[in-house]
Design a protein around this motif. Sequence first.
Motif, PDB file in Angstrom:
ATOM      1  N   ARG A  59       0.746  -1.414   0.071  1.00  0.00           N
ATOM      2  CA  ARG A  59      -0.106   0.132  -0.024  1.00  0.00           C
ATOM      3  C   ARG A  59       0.831   1.532  -0.035  1.00  0.00           C
ATOM      4  O   ARG A  59       0.567   2.152  -0.622  1.00  0.00           O
ATOM      5  CB  ARG A  59      -1.030   0.105   1.244  1.00  0.00           C
ATOM      6  CG  ARG A  59      -2.043   1.060   1.134  1.00  0.00           C
ATOM      7  CD  ARG A  59      -2.913   0.778   2.269  1.00  0.00           C
ATOM      8  NE  ARG A  59      -3.866  -0.226   2.411  1.00  0.00           N
ATOM      9  CZ  ARG A  59      -3.906  -1.288   3.312  1.00  0.00           C
ATOM     10  NH1 ARG A  59      -2.797  -1.316   4.301  1.00  0.00           N
ATOM     11  NH2 ARG A  59      -4.572  -2.172   3.106  1.00  0.00           N
ATOM     12  N   ASP A 118      -5.664  -1.588  -5.218  1.00  0.00           N
ATOM     13  CA  ASP A 118      -6.731  -1.671  -4.509  1.00  0.00           C
ATOM     14  C   ASP A 118      -6.803  -2.720  -3.343  1.00  0.00           C
ATOM     15  O   ASP A 118      -5.979  -3.617  -3.218  1.00  0.00           O
ATOM     16  CB  ASP A 118      -8.183  -1.589  -5.336  1.00  0.00           C
ATOM     17  CG  ASP A 118      -8.078  -2.790  -6.040  1.00  0.00           C
ATOM     18  OD1 ASP A 118      -7.660  -3.941  -5.819  1.00  0.00           O
ATOM     19  OD2 ASP A 118      -8.820  -2.595  -7.180  1.00  0.00           O
ATOM     20  N   GLU A 119      -7.942  -2.661  -2.654  1.00  0.00           N
ATOM     21  CA  GLU A 119      -8.100  -3.652  -1.620  1.00  0.00           C
ATOM     22  C   GLU A 119      -8.054  -4.950  -1.916  1.00  0.00           C
ATOM     23  O   GLU A 119      -7.811  -6.092  -1.440  1.00  0.00           O
ATOM     24  CB  GLU A 119      -9.238  -3.554  -0.555  1.00  0.00           C
ATOM     25  CG  GLU A 119      -9.081  -2.396   0.112  1.00  0.00           C
ATOM     26  CD  GLU A 119      -7.773  -2.351   1.058  1.00  0.00           C
ATOM     27  OE1 GLU A 119      -7.517  -3.190   1.625  1.00  0.00           O
ATOM     28  OE2 GLU A 119      -6.992  -1.207   0.881  1.00  0.00           O
ATOM     29  N   GLU A 120      -8.630  -5.339  -3.155  1.00  0.00           N
ATOM     30  CA  GLU A 120      -8.919  -6.639  -3.973  1.00  0.00           C
ATOM     31  C   GLU A 120      -7.626  -7.112  -4.308  1.00  0.00           C
ATOM     32  O   GLU A 120      -7.083  -8.335  -4.140  1.00  0.00           O
ATOM     33  CB  GLU A 120      -9.657  -6.606  -5.223  1.00  0.00           C
ATOM     34  CG  GLU A 120      -9.892  -7.804  -5.590  1.00  0.00           C
ATOM     35  CD  GLU A 120     -10.757  -7.935  -7.248  1.00  0.00           C
ATOM     36  OE1 GLU A 120     -10.991  -8.778  -7.768  1.00  0.00           O
ATOM     37  OE2 GLU A 120     -11.215  -6.650  -7.628  1.00  0.00           O
ATOM     38  N   ASP A 165       0.258  -2.246 -11.886  1.00  0.00           N
ATOM     39  CA  ASP A 165      -0.743  -1.836 -10.961  1.00  0.00           C
ATOM     40  C   ASP A 165      -1.060  -0.172 -10.910  1.00  0.00           C
ATOM     41  O   ASP A 165      -2.065   0.229 -10.646  1.00  0.00           O
ATOM     42  CB  ASP A 165      -0.438  -2.287  -9.554  1.00  0.00           C
ATOM     43  CG  ASP A 165      -0.587  -3.721  -9.239  1.00  0.00           C
ATOM     44  OD1 ASP A 165      -1.784  -4.146  -9.247  1.00  0.00           O
ATOM     45  OD2 ASP A 165       0.525  -4.539  -9.639  1.00  0.00           O
TER      46      ASP A 165
END
Length: 271
Positions: free
Chosen positions: A157, A164-166, A250
């Motif tokens: 992060r 993202d969280e996924e 990403d």
Amino acid sequence: MPDLPRAAGLAYREAGPSDGPAVLLVHGWPESSHMWSRPLRALGEAGFRAVAPDLPGYGSSPLRRPATWALHVEALETFRRAVGLDRVALVVHDWGGLIGLRWACEHPDAVTALSISDSGFFPDGKWHGMAKAMREPGTGEELVAQLTPEGVAGILRSLSPGMDEEALAEYGRAFATEDGRHAALDLYRSGNFEELAEHDGKLAALGVPTLVLWGEDDPFAPLAGAHRLVAEIPGAELDVIPGTGHFVVDDQPDVFAERLIGFLQRATMSA
């Protein structure tokens, strides 16, 4: 947890027509084929058959130990044959570069083009700080003990605003068990750059179109490595994506896909 197809024991994602030009995408550490989700979709829409495996122990693929560099190279070749890929454009990132480019040198007739991102393939390569720590007996064990899924998510992060969280949950799955965490030590401790001496000059000898597609602000694989690859591979193109770091896919998946597809379309036309 995604329900993915499997071949040769590896889960994988795929997009595009079965008779399209083949593209094989190899993820880095500590990611999975999830990192390629948006580029895969774009490649498929552009008419390519794009295939991305989860390497052993990552994403939905079961762990195999010792999880060495050589094991991953062998797993990639077995997978390629199992899914019926003949000649492929190889797209790699991070450890996917060390694995995929070694595979390419060992199977030169199977490669039609290369796209290399934020990796290295140099006999005189140097490990960055975290990698050095993992290679050190004792220190590595202490470090990976902290690499729980939550710990990995916290690190990633801080390094990639695009995750993202996924994605963070997907990448953390490899570290849910002590065995999985120690597999990272298998990989890093088997990665001796000196072994690449036998492949020195072989990327250039492939004679295929090559794109070096890099994150502008990569603290782990600095831009100097991209320039070196371009200098060592005749005709290689350099493309730097502004505002991205090590996890360039990403960070900017749609920009990455656009640059990659443009290159592959040019490479296909010139073949």
